[in-house]
Every structure is written in C-alpha cells, then in structure tokens.
Design an enzyme around this catalytic site. Sequence first.
Site, PDB file in Angstrom:
ATOM      1  N   ASP A  23      -9.130   5.910   7.896  1.00 34.49           N
ATOM      2  CA  ASP A  23     -10.287   6.289   8.457  1.00 34.49           C
ATOM      3  C   ASP A  23     -11.363   5.996   7.144  1.00 34.49           C
ATOM      4  O   ASP A  23     -11.060   6.646   6.165  1.00 34.49           O
ATOM      5  CB  ASP A  23     -10.296   7.531   8.743  1.00 34.49           C
ATOM      6  CG  ASP A  23     -11.580   8.010   9.787  1.00 34.49           C
ATOM      7  OD1 ASP A  23     -12.175   7.118  10.234  1.00 34.49           O
ATOM      8  OD2 ASP A  23     -11.884   9.276   9.679  1.00 34.49           O
ATOM      9  N   HIS A  40     -14.351  -2.659   7.980  1.00 36.04           N
ATOM     10  CA  HIS A  40     -13.260  -3.092   8.344  1.00 36.04           C
ATOM     11  C   HIS A  40     -12.550  -4.341   7.550  1.00 36.04           C
ATOM     12  O   HIS A  40     -11.225  -4.214   7.636  1.00 36.04           O
ATOM     13  CB  HIS A  40     -13.269  -3.274   9.879  1.00 36.04           C
ATOM     14  CG  HIS A  40     -13.960  -2.292  10.958  1.00 36.04           C
ATOM     15  ND1 HIS A  40     -13.297  -1.036  10.530  1.00 36.04           N
ATOM     16  CD2 HIS A  40     -14.908  -2.203  11.636  1.00 36.04           C
ATOM     17  CE1 HIS A  40     -14.221  -0.128  11.466  1.00 36.04           C
ATOM     18  NE2 HIS A  40     -14.920  -0.765  12.083  1.00 36.04           N
ATOM     19  N   LEU A 134      10.998  -3.230   4.097  1.00 36.73           N
ATOM     20  CA  LEU A 134       9.912  -2.442   4.658  1.00 36.73           C
ATOM     21  C   LEU A 134       9.619  -2.517   6.028  1.00 36.73           C
ATOM     22  O   LEU A 134       9.391  -3.626   6.418  1.00 36.73           O
ATOM     23  CB  LEU A 134       8.558  -2.402   3.842  1.00 36.73           C
ATOM     24  CG  LEU A 134       7.654  -1.553   4.171  1.00 36.73           C
ATOM     25  CD1 LEU A 134       7.441   0.014   4.135  1.00 36.73           C
ATOM     26  CD2 LEU A 134       5.889  -1.981   3.722  1.00 36.73           C
TER      27      LEU A 134
END
Length: 245
Positions: A23, A40, A134
């Site tokens: 955020d 973004h 991962l």
Amino acid sequence: MTKKTAAKRDPATLPKHVAVVMDGNGRWAQRRFLPRSSGHKFGVDALKKMVRHCAEIGVAHLTVFAFSSENWARPAEEVQTLMDLFVKALEKESPELARQGVRLRVVGDLSAFSAEMRALIDQAEALTRQNDVLVLNVALNYGGRWDMVQAAQAVLAAQEQPTAETLAQHLALAHSPDPDLLIRTGGEHRVSNFLLWQLAYTELYFTDVLWPDFSPEAFDVALADYARRQRRFGGVPESKSPAAA
Ligand code: IPE
Ligand code: IPE
Ligand code: MG
C-alpha cells in the site's frame, strides 16, 4: 546488494510465508507531484526487488495483494492503468521469474478478467510450474470474504463435511502454509479484506514506508522484528510452562 543480505537466513527465525499489503503507491506519487499511475509503476519495481530478495534468502512463499475485490471502486482510468500494468508485467516478467526458480500463482476471482488476461495468467503459471525456489502468489481481484464463500461453496459442491480442514483445502491459498508474517506498508493499520482466514495466527508488521520505497533492506528490518517475536498459538511459552507432572 551485499553478500550478507543475500545469504540464506536461520530457518528457525525466518518466516516460511510472508504476505504483503503493498500500500501507498498513490501517496508516493502525489508527494512527487506525479500521477498515481507512476506510483503503481514504481511499485512493480519494488515488487521485483522483493521477489529476488525472498528467493535469495530462502523465504519459500510470498503472497502479495495487488488488486482487491474492492479496488474496482477506483476511477475507471486508474483501474485500467492497473490492468495494463498487470498484463505488461505478466508478459515481461514471467521469463525472469522462471529463471529465478519462482513459481507464479495468481489467486482471486479471475472470472472478472478478459479472456486475454486469463490466457496470459495461464501461460505465466505454466511457464513457472516446475519451479520450487519460491512460490509467488499474486492476489488479483482477491477478497478474504470472497475466498471463504467460494471455499464453502466448493465444500458443498463436493458433498464434504464442512470442517476447518475441508474449508481450508478449498481456499485460494490451499497450496501454501498460513502466512507467518504480514507486512503492510503505507501507514494504515488494517487488513482491508486480505487473507481473513489465513491470518488467524500471523504476526502483523506495519510500516509507514510507502510501497515503492520498500526496499530489501526495509524488508530485512521487518524480518529482524519478526525474529524477536514469540509465537504462542494460544499456548504458553515453552521455557515457562510448568514441568509435566
Ligand atoms: C496500493 O497503493 C496499490 C493498490 C491498491 C493497487 P494505493 O494505490 O492504495 O496507494 P495509496 O494508499 O492511495 O497511497
Ligand atoms: C489494499 O489497499 C489493497 C491492495 C494493496 C491491493 P487499499 O488502498 O485498497 O486499502 P484501503 O482502501 O486503504 O483499506
Ligand atoms: Mg491504499
């Protein structure tokens, strides 16, 4: 990055699964008098660094909140910018993820997306399917309430008994253990409908750092904080529990 930060960590104190509410992109951009969209874009760069770092130090699962089921409430132009960024990132970054041994999984209600977008997601997931360094779960059009409802519907459809175990098996993250650590950047102290079921015993870490500024070093600060926590899962600390009579 120094050798030290890239080294594998003590598995006893390293979280196996880290979840992140990324955020603060909009405020990061506004502070620079830039459009929210550029926040973004820089957010994608921060995520790329974070993924590489997690793979290097041995975090096995990373789940990031990229677009919530409530984010459709944003101006159409911002939603479009985000969708364009996802498409671009899926196209451009999946070969690099494959190279790093990362397995990509996109979790959320994908029925809302175009056929083109869903095909891209399928391709990226297929390209990285064999990888096991991962697991990167990207939550797209994800909401914790949606997840619980769709899992309950799947339990019913399979004519199974509704138990904590059967429900958990149908959740969007059934393939990953519950998160050990949740990090939320951007200064807000809330969950915003992220992994409601899975966060039952997760350690929470909040930082004012805005997501595009959240570096591997800032992540290491969160990991050091996590390493000092004592998890009790409702029990008593081992050293302090009375000897069994
Ligand atoms: C998080 O940053 C990214 C998404 C929700 C897609 P925000 O866009 O929420 O940034 P702020 O909170 O407005 O600063
Ligand atoms: C949470 O951030 C969702 C993502 C990071 C994708 P929001 O910015 O949407 O959360 P609220 O609206 O401040 O609770
Ligand atoms: Mg926000």
